[in-house]
Design a protein around this motif. Sequence first.
Motif, mmCIF file in Angstrom:
data_model
loop_
_atom_site.group_PDB
_atom_site.id
_atom_site.type_symbol
_atom_site.label_atom_id
_atom_site.label_comp_id
_atom_site.label_asym_id
_atom_site.label_seq_id
_atom_site.Cartn_x
_atom_site.Cartn_y
_atom_site.Cartn_z
ATOM 1 N N TYR A 25 -16.706 2.771 -49.002
ATOM 2 C CA TYR A 25 -16.634 3.596 -47.799
ATOM 3 C C TYR A 25 -15.218 4.071 -47.509
ATOM 4 O O TYR A 25 -15.045 5.159 -46.954
ATOM 5 N N LEU A 26 -14.225 3.312 -47.886
ATOM 6 C CA LEU A 26 -12.841 3.780 -47.743
ATOM 7 C C LEU A 26 -12.600 4.995 -48.630
ATOM 8 O O LEU A 26 -12.051 6.013 -48.189
ATOM 9 N N LEU A 31 -12.225 10.944 -49.430
ATOM 10 C CA LEU A 31 -12.715 12.142 -50.111
ATOM 11 C C LEU A 31 -13.451 13.081 -49.155
ATOM 12 O O LEU A 31 -13.325 14.306 -49.271
ATOM 13 N N MET A 32 -14.196 12.526 -48.215
ATOM 14 C CA MET A 32 -14.860 13.374 -47.219
ATOM 15 C C MET A 32 -13.829 14.103 -46.358
ATOM 16 O O MET A 32 -14.013 15.272 -46.028
ATOM 17 N N SER A 33 -12.748 13.407 -45.999
ATOM 18 C CA SER A 33 -11.740 14.075 -45.179
ATOM 19 C C SER A 33 -11.027 15.167 -45.960
ATOM 20 O O SER A 33 -10.623 16.177 -45.382
ATOM 21 N N ILE A 34 -10.897 14.998 -47.270
ATOM 22 C CA ILE A 34 -10.265 16.034 -48.100
ATOM 23 C C ILE A 34 -11.202 17.216 -48.292
ATOM 24 O O ILE A 34 -10.810 18.371 -48.091
ATOM 25 N N PHE A 35 -12.438 16.964 -48.687
ATOM 26 C CA PHE A 35 -13.361 18.044 -49.031
ATOM 27 C C PHE A 35 -14.094 18.618 -47.817
ATOM 28 O O PHE A 35 -14.162 19.825 -47.644
ATOM 29 N N VAL A 36 -14.670 17.743 -46.997
ATOM 30 C CA VAL A 36 -15.469 18.212 -45.866
ATOM 31 C C VAL A 36 -14.582 18.466 -44.640
ATOM 32 O O VAL A 36 -14.811 19.408 -43.894
ATOM 33 N N GLY A 37 -13.573 17.634 -44.455
ATOM 34 C CA GLY A 37 -12.720 17.749 -43.281
ATOM 35 C C GLY A 37 -11.988 19.072 -43.169
ATOM 36 O O GLY A 37 -11.653 19.505 -42.068
ATOM 37 N N PHE A 48 -21.400 10.900 -43.402
ATOM 38 C CA PHE A 48 -21.584 9.727 -44.249
ATOM 39 C C PHE A 48 -23.055 9.325 -44.341
ATOM 40 O O PHE A 48 -23.542 9.001 -45.413
ATOM 41 N N PHE A 49 -23.739 9.308 -43.204
ATOM 42 C CA PHE A 49 -25.029 8.637 -43.115
ATOM 43 C C PHE A 49 -26.217 9.534 -42.779
ATOM 44 O O PHE A 49 -27.351 9.068 -42.828
ATOM 45 N N THR A 71 -16.841 9.528 -55.416
ATOM 46 C CA THR A 71 -16.793 8.149 -54.930
ATOM 47 C C THR A 71 -17.467 7.198 -55.912
ATOM 48 O O THR A 71 -16.976 6.092 -56.148
ATOM 49 N N SER A 72 -18.559 7.631 -56.514
ATOM 50 C CA SER A 72 -19.228 6.761 -57.483
ATOM 51 C C SER A 72 -18.393 6.591 -58.750
ATOM 52 O O SER A 72 -18.378 5.516 -59.346
ATOM 53 N N VAL A 73 -17.671 7.634 -59.159
ATOM 54 C CA VAL A 73 -16.792 7.516 -60.331
ATOM 55 C C VAL A 73 -15.659 6.542 -60.030
ATOM 56 O O VAL A 73 -15.346 5.659 -60.845
ATOM 57 N N ILE A 74 -15.055 6.677 -58.871
ATOM 58 C CA ILE A 74 -13.970 5.772 -58.497
ATOM 59 C C ILE A 74 -14.514 4.355 -58.291
ATOM 60 O O ILE A 74 -13.847 3.366 -58.619
ATOM 61 N N GLY A 75 -15.744 4.241 -57.798
ATOM 62 C CA GLY A 75 -16.375 2.930 -57.649
ATOM 63 C C GLY A 75 -16.564 2.216 -58.977
ATOM 64 O O GLY A 75 -16.490 0.988 -59.050
ATOM 65 N N ALA A 76 -16.801 2.971 -60.030
ATOM 66 C CA ALA A 76 -16.914 2.363 -61.365
ATOM 67 C C ALA A 76 -15.584 1.753 -61.786
ATOM 68 O O ALA A 76 -15.544 0.684 -62.408
#
Length: 152
Positions: A25-26, A31-37, A48-49, A71-76
């Motif tokens: 979530y961090l 990433l949401m603040s960069i792309f969506v924000g 998010f939800f 986020t999923s790539v970075i999560g890996a």
Amino acid sequence: MFYGAAAWDPWLIASQIVCLQCLHYLTLGVLMSIFVGTRVSRMSLMYFFDFSTVTVSTATGWCAIVSFLLTSVIGAVYMLYLIERAKKCFDFSATVYIVHLFLCIMYGGWPSSFIWWIVNIACLALMAFLGEWLCINHEMQEIPITRLRSNA
């Protein structure tokens, strides 16, 4: 980092889940603040939800989808350092996305968007398979053995 000698350590597993979920979530927030924000006037937990924000019909929806996929790539990569075992990557990935599903249900009800399901299943698969691949490559590295030489 967290890999222990014991085969079943519930405290270790719980701490890995909490760490991975918090990092997920961090990273998603950054990433949401960069792309969506940059596209909306005010960020909220809705992005998010709420399943209705994940859509292919708007540019903001595409930005949310890109944020979830990255986020999923970075999560890996996080799993490479937190989990360290290829055989556990799918379990931890599934746990992250099951917790995310429950949070989405609590926030906005059952996700009825087909795109939301496709994106989250793709993110789960991407995180699990990439995490396994990274962990396998890390496990297959040679262990360096240095020879001790005497300076006599």
